[in-house]
Design a protein around this motif. Structure first.
Motif, PDB file in Angstrom:
ATOM      1  N   LYS A  27      22.015  47.609 -15.924  1.00 26.85           N
ATOM      2  CA  LYS A  27      21.693  49.036 -15.794  1.00 26.85           C
ATOM      3  C   LYS A  27      22.962  49.876 -15.905  1.00 26.85           C
ATOM      4  O   LYS A  27      24.034  49.443 -15.501  1.00 26.85           O
ATOM      5  CB  LYS A  27      21.032  49.318 -14.445  1.00 26.85           C
ATOM      6  N   GLY A  28      22.793  51.088 -16.419  1.00 29.99           N
ATOM      7  CA  GLY A  28      23.879  52.064 -16.443  1.00 29.99           C
ATOM      8  C   GLY A  28      25.093  51.669 -17.246  1.00 29.99           C
ATOM      9  O   GLY A  28      26.199  52.126 -16.958  1.00 29.99           O
ATOM     10  N   ALA A  29      24.921  50.845 -18.279  1.00 32.01           N
ATOM     11  CA  ALA A  29      26.071  50.392 -19.066  1.00 32.01           C
ATOM     12  C   ALA A  29      26.671  51.554 -19.864  1.00 32.01           C
ATOM     13  O   ALA A  29      25.946  52.381 -20.411  1.00 32.01           O
ATOM     14  CB  ALA A  29      25.661  49.265 -20.006  1.00 32.01           C
ATOM     15  N   TRP A  30      28.007  51.608 -19.886  1.00 30.95           N
ATOM     16  CA  TRP A  30      28.717  52.588 -20.712  1.00 30.95           C
ATOM     17  C   TRP A  30      30.140  52.101 -20.925  1.00 30.95           C
ATOM     18  O   TRP A  30      30.656  51.288 -20.163  1.00 30.95           O
ATOM     19  CB  TRP A  30      28.701  53.986 -20.076  1.00 30.95           C
ATOM     20  N   ALA A  31      30.742  52.580 -22.001  1.00 34.65           N
ATOM     21  CA  ALA A  31      32.145  52.285 -22.294  1.00 34.65           C
ATOM     22  C   ALA A  31      32.876  53.614 -22.443  1.00 34.65           C
ATOM     23  O   ALA A  31      32.299  54.597 -22.935  1.00 34.65           O
ATOM     24  CB  ALA A  31      32.271  51.465 -23.570  1.00 34.65           C
ATOM     25  N   ARG A  32      34.119  53.637 -22.027  1.00 36.07           N
ATOM     26  CA  ARG A  32      34.918  54.855 -22.124  1.00 36.07           C
ATOM     27  C   ARG A  32      35.410  55.040 -23.557  1.00 36.07           C
ATOM     28  O   ARG A  32      35.957  54.114 -24.158  1.00 36.07           O
ATOM     29  CB  ARG A  32      36.102  54.786 -21.165  1.00 36.07           C
ATOM     30  N   ALA A  33      35.225  56.243 -24.112  1.00 41.11           N
ATOM     31  CA  ALA A  33      35.696  56.571 -25.458  1.00 41.11           C
ATOM     32  C   ALA A  33      37.217  56.439 -25.516  1.00 41.11           C
ATOM     33  O   ALA A  33      37.914  56.578 -24.503  1.00 41.11           O
ATOM     34  CB  ALA A  33      35.267  57.986 -25.826  1.00 41.11           C
ATOM     35  N   SER A  34      37.723  56.177 -26.705  1.00 36.60           N
ATOM     36  CA  SER A  34      39.165  56.078 -26.900  1.00 36.60           C
ATOM     37  C   SER A  34      39.577  57.028 -28.028  1.00 36.60           C
ATOM     38  O   SER A  34      38.730  57.591 -28.721  1.00 36.60           O
ATOM     39  CB  SER A  34      39.560  54.633 -27.221  1.00 36.60           C
ATOM     40  N   VAL A  35      40.866  57.199 -28.193  1.00 32.58           N
ATOM     41  CA  VAL A  35      41.401  58.076 -29.228  1.00 32.58           C
ATOM     42  C   VAL A  35      42.232  57.245 -30.196  1.00 32.58           C
ATOM     43  O   VAL A  35      42.644  56.126 -29.858  1.00 32.58           O
ATOM     44  CB  VAL A  35      42.257  59.210 -28.608  1.00 32.58           C
ATOM     45  N   PRO A  36      42.479  57.761 -31.404  1.00 27.67           N
ATOM     46  CA  PRO A  36      43.309  57.006 -32.349  1.00 27.67           C
ATOM     47  C   PRO A  36      44.628  56.597 -31.709  1.00 27.67           C
ATOM     48  O   PRO A  36      45.270  57.380 -31.003  1.00 27.67           O
ATOM     49  CB  PRO A  36      43.521  58.004 -33.505  1.00 27.67           C
ATOM     50  N   GLY A  37      44.992  55.341 -31.904  1.00 29.92           N
ATOM     51  CA  GLY A  37      46.233  54.802 -31.341  1.00 29.92           C
ATOM     52  C   GLY A  37      46.063  54.157 -29.979  1.00 29.92           C
ATOM     53  O   GLY A  37      46.903  53.377 -29.564  1.00 29.92           O
ATOM     54  N   LYS A 109      40.028  47.423 -32.464  1.00 36.39           N
ATOM     55  CA  LYS A 109      40.145  47.393 -33.916  1.00 36.39           C
ATOM     56  C   LYS A 109      40.001  48.779 -34.516  1.00 36.39           C
ATOM     57  O   LYS A 109      40.461  49.033 -35.621  1.00 36.39           O
ATOM     58  CB  LYS A 109      39.125  46.420 -34.481  1.00 36.39           C
ATOM     59  N   ALA A 110      39.358  49.689 -33.789  1.00 40.75           N
ATOM     60  CA  ALA A 110      39.189  51.091 -34.184  1.00 40.75           C
ATOM     61  C   ALA A 110      38.874  51.867 -32.911  1.00 40.75           C
ATOM     62  O   ALA A 110      38.399  51.288 -31.927  1.00 40.75           O
ATOM     63  CB  ALA A 110      38.056  51.229 -35.199  1.00 40.75           C
ATOM     64  N   PRO A 111      39.123  53.179 -32.917  1.00 41.31           N
ATOM     65  CA  PRO A 111      38.774  53.966 -31.731  1.00 41.31           C
ATOM     66  C   PRO A 111      37.277  53.892 -31.443  1.00 41.31           C
ATOM     67  O   PRO A 111      36.463  53.758 -32.364  1.00 41.31           O
ATOM     68  CB  PRO A 111      39.178  55.391 -32.117  1.00 41.31           C
ATOM     69  N   LEU A 112      36.899  53.955 -30.168  1.00 47.02           N
ATOM     70  CA  LEU A 112      35.491  54.027 -29.774  1.00 47.02           C
ATOM     71  C   LEU A 112      35.140  55.503 -29.648  1.00 47.02           C
ATOM     72  O   LEU A 112      35.632  56.196 -28.751  1.00 47.02           O
ATOM     73  CB  LEU A 112      35.252  53.306 -28.454  1.00 47.02           C
ATOM     74  N   ALA A 113      34.320  55.984 -30.563  1.00 48.12           N
ATOM     75  CA  ALA A 113      33.979  57.401 -30.612  1.00 48.12           C
ATOM     76  C   ALA A 113      32.871  57.737 -29.618  1.00 48.12           C
ATOM     77  O   ALA A 113      31.903  56.977 -29.464  1.00 48.12           O
ATOM     78  CB  ALA A 113      33.535  57.780 -32.022  1.00 48.12           C
ATOM     79  N   LYS A 114      33.023  58.887 -28.960  1.00 51.68           N
ATOM     80  CA  LYS A 114      32.002  59.396 -28.044  1.00 51.68           C
ATOM     81  C   LYS A 114      30.659  59.443 -28.774  1.00 51.68           C
ATOM     82  O   LYS A 114      30.586  59.780 -29.953  1.00 51.68           O
ATOM     83  CB  LYS A 114      32.414  60.796 -27.573  1.00 51.68           C
TER      84      LYS A 114
END
Length: 154
Positions: A27-37, A109-114
């Motif tokens: 339940k309530g799974a989420w991942a925090r967005a990241s930015v390039p780099g 491998k790449a940013p995680l986009a919101k």
């Protein structure tokens, strides 16, 4: 008849795999967005195993390394370390949250986009020692969803 037995055996193995994997509620799974780099981020969720289980690993194709981590105070210093497994006691909700146990996605491998999703596989072992996997598509958020515990940024 021999081929039928082999096919039936394979089908039963697949069925038991699916049933075991379904023995853990997420339940309530989420991942925090990241930015390039940015090379690392965290994923969070609440896990409940009605019959008990152990989270023995995690993986994701979005990261070069995916680990289960724990954060805790050591004297006056908050420390983070990888842990090999996490018990999921029968019927008890175990929260993976910022500032506690969580999934670390390292060497992104790449940013995680919101508002995107990230695939994460939970590697589980049930109370009888049977291994299974649970495939998740975890939503990526810029901040903790309402009701989720906020806190530490990776």
């Amino acid at each position: 008849m021999r081929q039928f037995s082999a096919v039936l055996g394979a089908a039963l193995c697949a069925l038991s795999f699916a049933v075991s994997a379904q023995g853990v509620d997420v339940k309530g799974a989420w991942a925090r967005a990241s930015v390039p780099g940015q090379k690392a981020t965290g994923a969070f969720m609440t896990l409940t195993a009605p019959a008990g289980a152990t989270l023995v690993g995690v993986r994701s194709p979005a990261a070069g390394v995916t680990e289960l981590h724990e954060m805790k105070m050591d004297g006056d210093v908050m420390k983070m370390r990888a842990v090999p497994s996490l018990p999921l006691p029968a019927g008890q909700a175990v929260e993976l949250k910022p500032g506690g146990y969580h999934v670390m996605l390292l060497d992104l491998k790449a940013p995680l986009a919101k508002d995107s999703t990230v695939p994460i596989t939970l590697l589980l072992r049930d109370a009888k020692g049977v291994d299974s996997q649970l495939e998740l598509k975890v939503p990526v958020k810029a901040v903790a969803p309402s009701g989720a515990t906020g806190g530490h940024a990776h």
